[in-house]
Design an enzyme around this catalytic site. Structure first.
Site, short mmCIF file in Angstrom:
data_model
loop_
_atom_site.label_atom_id
_atom_site.label_comp_id
_atom_site.label_asym_id
_atom_site.label_seq_id
_atom_site.Cartn_x
_atom_site.Cartn_y
_atom_site.Cartn_z
N GLU A 76 19.91 -9.24 16.16
CA GLU A 76 19.61 -9.77 14.83
C GLU A 76 20.20 -8.86 13.77
OE1 GLU A 76 15.12 -8.06 15.33
OE2 GLU A 76 15.97 -9.58 16.60
N LYS B 78 20.49 -6.22 10.77
CA LYS B 78 19.66 -5.11 10.33
C LYS B 78 19.57 -5.20 8.82
CE LYS B 78 19.20 -0.09 10.78
NZ LYS B 78 19.09 0.24 9.36
N ASP C 68 18.66 -4.32 5.15
CA ASP C 68 18.57 -3.01 4.51
C ASP C 68 17.44 -3.00 3.49
OD1 ASP C 68 19.24 -0.43 4.04
OD2 ASP C 68 21.05 -0.85 2.91
N TYR D 183 10.49 -8.34 12.61
CA TYR D 183 11.42 -8.23 13.74
C TYR D 183 10.78 -7.68 15.02
CZ TYR D 183 11.63 -3.50 11.77
OH TYR D 183 11.30 -2.28 11.28
N LYS E 14 26.09 -0.13 12.95
CA LYS E 14 26.22 -0.24 11.49
C LYS E 14 27.60 -0.74 11.09
CE LYS E 14 23.98 2.75 9.04
NZ LYS E 14 22.89 2.94 8.08
N CYS F 268 45.77 4.95 -28.98
CA CYS F 268 46.16 4.16 -27.82
C CYS F 268 47.12 4.96 -26.94
CB CYS F 268 46.81 2.86 -28.28
SG CYS F 268 47.48 1.88 -26.94
N CYS G 171 50.69 2.92 -27.20
CA CYS G 171 51.50 2.82 -28.43
C CYS G 171 51.10 3.85 -29.48
CB CYS G 171 51.38 1.43 -29.02
SG CYS G 171 49.75 1.11 -29.75
N CYS H 101 42.69 -1.45 -28.98
CA CYS H 101 43.92 -1.22 -29.70
C CYS H 101 44.24 -2.55 -30.36
CB CYS H 101 45.04 -0.82 -28.74
SG CYS H 101 46.63 -0.71 -29.57
N CYS I 78 51.69 -3.43 -29.43
CA CYS I 78 51.46 -2.53 -28.30
C CYS I 78 51.98 -3.20 -27.02
CB CYS I 78 49.96 -2.24 -28.19
SG CYS I 78 49.55 -1.20 -26.78
S1 IVH Z 1 13.87 -2.68 15.39
C1 IVH Z 1 11.78 0.77 17.64
N1 IVH Z 1 15.03 -4.63 14.12
O1 IVH Z 1 16.06 -0.38 10.71
C2 IVH Z 1 12.71 -0.18 17.00
N2 IVH Z 1 14.69 -2.60 12.98
O2 IVH Z 1 16.06 2.64 12.25
C3 IVH Z 1 12.28 -0.54 15.65
N3 IVH Z 1 15.44 -2.62 10.63
O3 IVH Z 1 13.94 1.12 9.03
C4 IVH Z 1 13.33 -1.12 14.82
N4 IVH Z 1 16.14 -4.71 10.61
O4 IVH Z 1 12.84 -1.13 9.61
C5 IVH Z 1 14.62 -3.36 14.05
N5 IVH Z 1 16.00 -6.47 13.08
C6 IVH Z 1 15.57 -5.20 13.03
C7 IVH Z 1 15.68 -4.44 11.86
C8 IVH Z 1 15.22 -3.12 11.87
C9 IVH Z 1 15.99 -3.61 9.89
C10 IVH Z 1 15.17 -1.27 10.12
C11 IVH Z 1 13.82 -0.72 10.50
C12 IVH Z 1 14.05 0.75 10.37
C13 IVH Z 1 15.47 0.89 10.78
C14 IVH Z 1 15.56 1.37 12.22
#
Ligand code: IVH
Length: 679
Positions: free
Chosen positions: A119, A121, A123, A234, A322, A416, A419, A434, A439
């Site tokens: 899935e 990640k 932020d 998650y 990442k 400027c 010019c 300007c 110019c």
């Molecule tokens: S699983 C033990 N799944 O990423 C495993 N983490 O370093 C627990 N995060 O700040 C994490 N999306 O909150 C997992 N789909 C996802 C995630 C996720 C974001 C964040 C999590 C933590 C960091 C993990």
């Protein structure tokens, strides 16, 4: 750096890294105000992990590699997580996913391909939500992974977090469940929030994640309630209480219990498909309204997860891969200014080249003088630079901890850079400009505008030709357009005799020009087609406008002080006056507005409405003068009315004129107009 040879060096570097990382943990987790980019943080952490894995004896119990965040703030109550909230090991590319799959496969030794559920990640900020008998009883931050901050009241303000679990006939609501998820903010909501804060003079958040963290950790939950926070869940802490046997099943169950789960999930796929998913999400991230910084790959089956187990820091059954960061830090080598086509002078940071998301960035716009001051960007500063899609990279913020006293403040130049004309900053405008039409930096844009339909309407004078004309020096001012002849044009690239002749004919035909089109063509700031018409109708001839003061111009209905100032400043400049004089000498014939060129009957086709009492003549006399010059007088105001002449105590015709946008002139202006037209 390579420390494998020298343990002593490794030891002192590890110690230094631990200090640095502790400090940045604090900035990030406690103050929500990071001093370095995430990418830089990851690099430092990775370096320490490498040293410690090469020399395990160098690892200390308090090493940041063993911790997940920072200790909670005193101000919140704390809570011990039932199951630690671990961090994730990080990977960065295809080879890391393959290596992960190999480690997992070797360790499990099942003889078949391992299945992963993957899935995005998201932020944001990690949260643990505990439900007892179906009701939300606590919400907590991750804290140091073992103990978090109790933010139940804040969490309850987030609309998408269920206060009670959704009941289903076929599902037994678990007695206890601790749901793990990510609190985040939509990018669009983040932008509006920052705009609002800017308007209120409050500091803005660097990115949606900081905004989420700052909003979630408010001691006053009514503030949190006003922030547009959202959640994706998650996973769960205790996997053994739900009667499910895989991660994918858990996500399904959580969804049915009423939790938002990320829609971009791929269940039970092989490592090759994981790599495809990674690529797809990297593309998709540009189109999402929330920030994702990678994907999370998890071994799907719980039985396998258990066999793999955890390290003190992270599970062995999962990895975060990442994407390339869209923010990076780099050094500002210089701050220069660039002149755009409209004459706007933009400060630009010249950067030590840095790769952001696979693109080398060496310049970032600083927008304008106020922006430079607000962000306090100085020459020599270390800055956080951001690239989003195809937009111009921008400086997000200065990293002040890198300052060493050698940094130099930026000052907008007075002249400027192209010019050398004196620069002007108009009232109420962020941009410095300007305003010299000669110019070279803006000449191209000005020539194109001058030749455009609403202005001189010169057929064939398009972008490619204009570029050549300016670059070869054939056109150095707008007046030079009228100096072009067939011989000069013929010498240019891809220009035959016939096209050259056509262009010269088009230029000749454009020379008889109504005042409004002429004014519009000059490209004066704030003077679009409509404003040009207002000016032309009010002043009637160019000479009248050239002698007008700022106050005279402000008298025009719909014309404000800003435009009045730009117009007078424009005509006050000797260069501009010379250009206009040259054009006239070269045969440009500026026709009084509305006459169609018949200057003997100067007011032909112009309709007047008289209202109020005139002091120097009767209305009848006024009407006679107008008619003698070919104009017409009517009793009611319409869209066809050219002028409403307002004497003392004018009637409702004034209001009608205002509504319809008809020019209103007073008696003095009327008399002047009659003189100018020879009436
Ligand atoms: S699983 C033990 N799944 O990423 C495993 N983490 O370093 C627990 N995060 O700040 C994490 N999306 O909150 C997992 N789909 C996802 C995630 C996720 C974001 C964040 C999590 C933590 C960091 C993990």
């Amino acid at each position: 750096m390579n420390f494998s040879e020298n343990k002593e060096q490794a030891e002192s570097r590890a110690e230094a890294l631990r200090k640095i990382l502790h400090h940045h943990n604090y900035r990030y987790f406690v103050l929500d105000d990071p001093e370095i980019s995430d990418a830089e943080y990851d690099r430092l952490m990775q370096e320490l992990i490498e040293i410690e894995s090469r020399f395990p004896e160098l690892s200390t119990p308090d090493s940041p590699t063993r911790r997940v965040g920072s200790p909670p703030l005193d101000k919140f109550e704390t809570i011990t997580h039932h199951v630690p909230m671990r961090s994730l090991d990080k990977g960065f590319d295809e080879s890391d996913m393959i290596a992960f799959d190999q480690r997992v496969s070797r360790s499990l030794n099942t003889g078949e391909k391992i299945r992963y559920t993957v899935e995005p990640k998201v932020d944001g900020v990690a949260v643990a939500l505990v439900y007892q008998d179906g009701a939300l009883v606590s919400g907590a931050t991750r804290g140091d992974g073992y103990t978090g901050e109790l933010i139940t009241r804040n969490v309850k303000t987030i609309g998408s977090i269920p206060l009670v679990l959704q009941k289903h006939e076929e599902i037994d609501i678990p007695e206890f469940i601790d749901v793990r998820g990510e609190i985040y903010m939509n990018i669009s909501d983040f932008r509006s929030l920052n705009q609002m804060r800017m308007a209120q003079g409050l500091p803005v958040f660097a990115n949606p994640r900081n905004a989420s963290a700052g909003s979630l950790r408010q001691l006053d939950s009514t503030i949190t309630a006003q922030r547009p926070l959202k959640v994706f869940v998650y996973g769960v802490g205790r996997t053994d209480l739900l009667g499910v046997s895989s991660h994918a099943q858990t996500i399904n169950l959580l969804h049915r219990l009423g939790f938002p789960v990320n829609p971009h999930l791929a269940a039970e796929i092989t490592v090759d498909e994981v790599i495809d998913f990674f690529r797809q999400m990297d593309e998709m991230r540009k189109t999402l309204d929330y920030e994702i910084d990678g994907i999370v790959v998890k071994v799907d089956r719980y039985a396998y997860q258990e066999r793999l187990g955890n390290t003190s820091r992270s599970p062995r059954w999962a990895i975060a891969v990442k994407f390339q960061a869209m923010q990076e830090q780099t050094r500002v080598q210089d701050i220069i200014v660039q002149v755009g086509r409209t004459g706007a002078v933009t400060p630009v940071a010249v950067l030590e080249p840095v790769s952001i998301g696979g693109v080398t960035v060496s310049r970032a716009s600083l927008h304008n003088q106020d922006e430079v001051q607000k962000k306090d960007v100085r020459k020599g500063d270390m800055v956080l630079v951001q690239r989003a899609g195809d937009v111009i990279p921008e400086v997000v913020k200065v990293l002040p901890s890198y300052r060493d006293g050698s940094q130099r403040r930026f000052e907008m130049p007075l002249h400027c850079p192209v010019c050398a004309h004196r620069l002007i900053r108009f009232q109420d405008e962020a941009a410095t400009r300007c305003i010299n039409t000669g110019c070279p930096a803006q000449l191209k844009g000005n020539v194109l505008h001058f030749a455009s339909k609403g202005a001189f309407d010169i057929d064939g004078l398009g972008k490619k030709l204009v570029d050549q004309l300016v670059e070869t020096g054939l056109v150095r001012s707008l007046a030079d357009i009228f100096r072009l002849d067939v011989e000069m044009l013929e010498k240019l690239d891809r220009m035959g005799r016939k096209s050259a002749e056509n262009i010269v004919t088009a230029i000749d035909n454009s020379k008889k020009v109504p005042l409004s089109k002429f004014l519009y063509g000059l490209g004066i700031r704030h003077v679009g087609l409509h404003a040009a018409k207002l000016l032309a109708r009010y002043f009637y001839t160019l000479d009248a406008l050239l002698t007008a003061q700022k106050d005279d111009i402000e008298k025009i209905e719909q014309v404000g002080p800003v435009m009045a100032e730009t117009v007078t400043a424009f005509f006050a400049m000797p260069e501009n006056r010379k250009t206009i004089g040259d054009m006239q000498a070269l045969g440009v014939d500026i026709l009084p507005e509305g006459t169609g060129g018949k200057t003997d009957r100067a007011l032909e086709g112009t309709t007047f409405v008289l209202t109020g009492t005139l002091s120097s003549m009767t209305r009848k006399q006024a009407a006679e003068k107008i008619e003698a010059a070919g104009g017409k007088v009517t009793g009611s105001v319409s869209g066809q009315t050219g002028y409403v002449v307002a004497g003392q105590s004018p009637g409702s015709k004034m209001d009608q004129a205002r509504e319809k946008g008809v020019a209103i002139i007073d008696e003095n202006r009327f008399i002047q107009l009659l003189k100018e037209t020879g009436a």
